[in-house]
Write a protein that holds these residues in place. Structure first.
Motif: not given
Length: 371
Positions: A101-116, A190-194, A209-213
């Protein structure tokens, strides 16, 4: 002679050119003939675009740029290597830096259910009341949606209501390790946050780059900053978890070996005190044996102490460094298409759709009916 031959060669092309010019002129005349209809279509498109533009809520986007430290082969460098140089060459703990688990998996981490799911409990500024806060889940409940989303979602709401009436009482959630039980409301959020929270990493530069809308600028900036901090905590927690486990194990081992050494030392001291005046060979042999046990216990105790110091240094060394290149800034302007763009887009579509129907659609439909 050559000029006449050239003219004869060009004569077959003239009829096609004239026909093309006639067709273009005919199309222009037809467009001019239906110009009033096109004007009406443009007005209708502008009205539809205006309705759509006012129906879609404004959204704001915040982008945070990170430059994370990538996991690499550290060998004996850093604090662990420095500790090894003081404690001796025998005290070494190999690290290859290959993390699952490292920064290369940031996209998967941010979109994971436990994280959201953790984000839903965070506190955000209340859009309605200045100076007050509310939880993020409540904020999502109060977000506005286009009117057609309620129309399209009405059948699902009716079916869900009937299902709730006919279904029996809810069973208690099963408590199992790693099992996440979500309600329908939590699943929808959670689906909306993804869709509204994303992370992208440039493989060449490792810039993330982390984007939030969201619909409120302040809430968007707060959530973006929280996503960055939680992402850092998640990666740091994993990168240091193995080192912390090793350190905790060595702490316990250190106390056990320390107690063993103290016990061996006490046995030797007690035996020497009680047999100090005796010169029997058996007494000397027992004294030598106890002394050897004490020395061996001290050697083991000393080695474990060295490894413990190495483990404590490794915990700090394994923490990755995140440089925030662009922090979360409250946006001043909404993102996406504005109302003017919606009006122009629908005017364009209405005019060209009407033009296509008047020039081609009617004739095609007439031919299909007579076919």
């Amino acid at each position: 002679m050559t000029t006449e031959q050239h003219n004869r060669d060009m004569e077959p092309l003239n009829p096609n050119t004239d026909e093309m010019e006639i067709d273009l002129l005919d199309i222009v005349r037809k467009i001019i003939g239906i110009r009033k209809t096109l004007y009406k279509a443009a007005v209708a498109g502008a009205v539809i675009g205006l309705i759509v533009g006012f129906s879609i809520p404004r959204k704001y986007t915040v982008t945070v740029t990170l430059s994370p430290e990538m996991g690499d082969s550290k060998g004996n460098g850093g604090l662990a290597g420095l500790a090894a140089s003081f404690l001796g060459s025998g005290a070494s703990m190999g690290t290859d830096g290959s993390d699952a688990l490292n920064a290369a998996l940031s996209s998967d981490i941010v979109s994971s259910t436990p994280f959201l799911l953790d984000l839903l409990d965070m506190q955000v500024p209340s859009p309605d009341k200045d100076g007050e806060e509310t939880d993020f889940s409540t904020y999502l409940d109060n977000q506005s949606s286009p009117w057609w989303s309620y129309v399209l979602g009405m059948p699902g709401m009716i079916i869900g209501g009937i299902r709730d009436l006919l279904s029996s009482d809810k069973e208690p959630a099963a408590e199992k390790s790693g099992l996440i039980v979500l309600t329908q409301e939590e699943s929808d959020k959670i689906e909306s946050l993804k869709k509204n929270i994303s992370a992208a990493m440039d493989k060449k530069t490792a810039i993330t780059n982390i984007s939030v809308t969201l619909q409120d600028p302040k809430v968007t900036a707060v959530v973006a900053d929280s996503v960055v901090r939680k992402l850092q905590e998640c990666i740091i927690g994993y990168r240091t978890s193995k080192a912390k486990d090793d350190c905790a194990y060595l702490e316990k081992l250190y106390k056990d070996r320390q107690q063993e050494y103290y016990n061996a030392q006490k046995k030797y001291a007690d035996y020497v005190d009680t047999h100090d005046n005796l010169i029997l060979q058996s007494v000397r042999a027992e004294q030598e044996r106890l002394q050897n046990d004490m020395s061996l216990a001290y050697q083991v105790y000393s080695q474990v102490a060295n490894q413990l110091q190495m483990a404590r240094a490794k915990v700090q060394e394994e923490k990755p460094v995140f440089a925030v290149v662009e922090p979360a800034v409250v946006p001043l302007r909404p993102s996406g298409m504005g109302k003017k763009m919606y009006i122009l887009a629908f005017m364009f579509l209405a005019v060209f759709a009407t033009m296509g129907w008047m020039l081609l659609g009617k004739d095609l439909l007439h031919r299909l009916r007579n076919f």
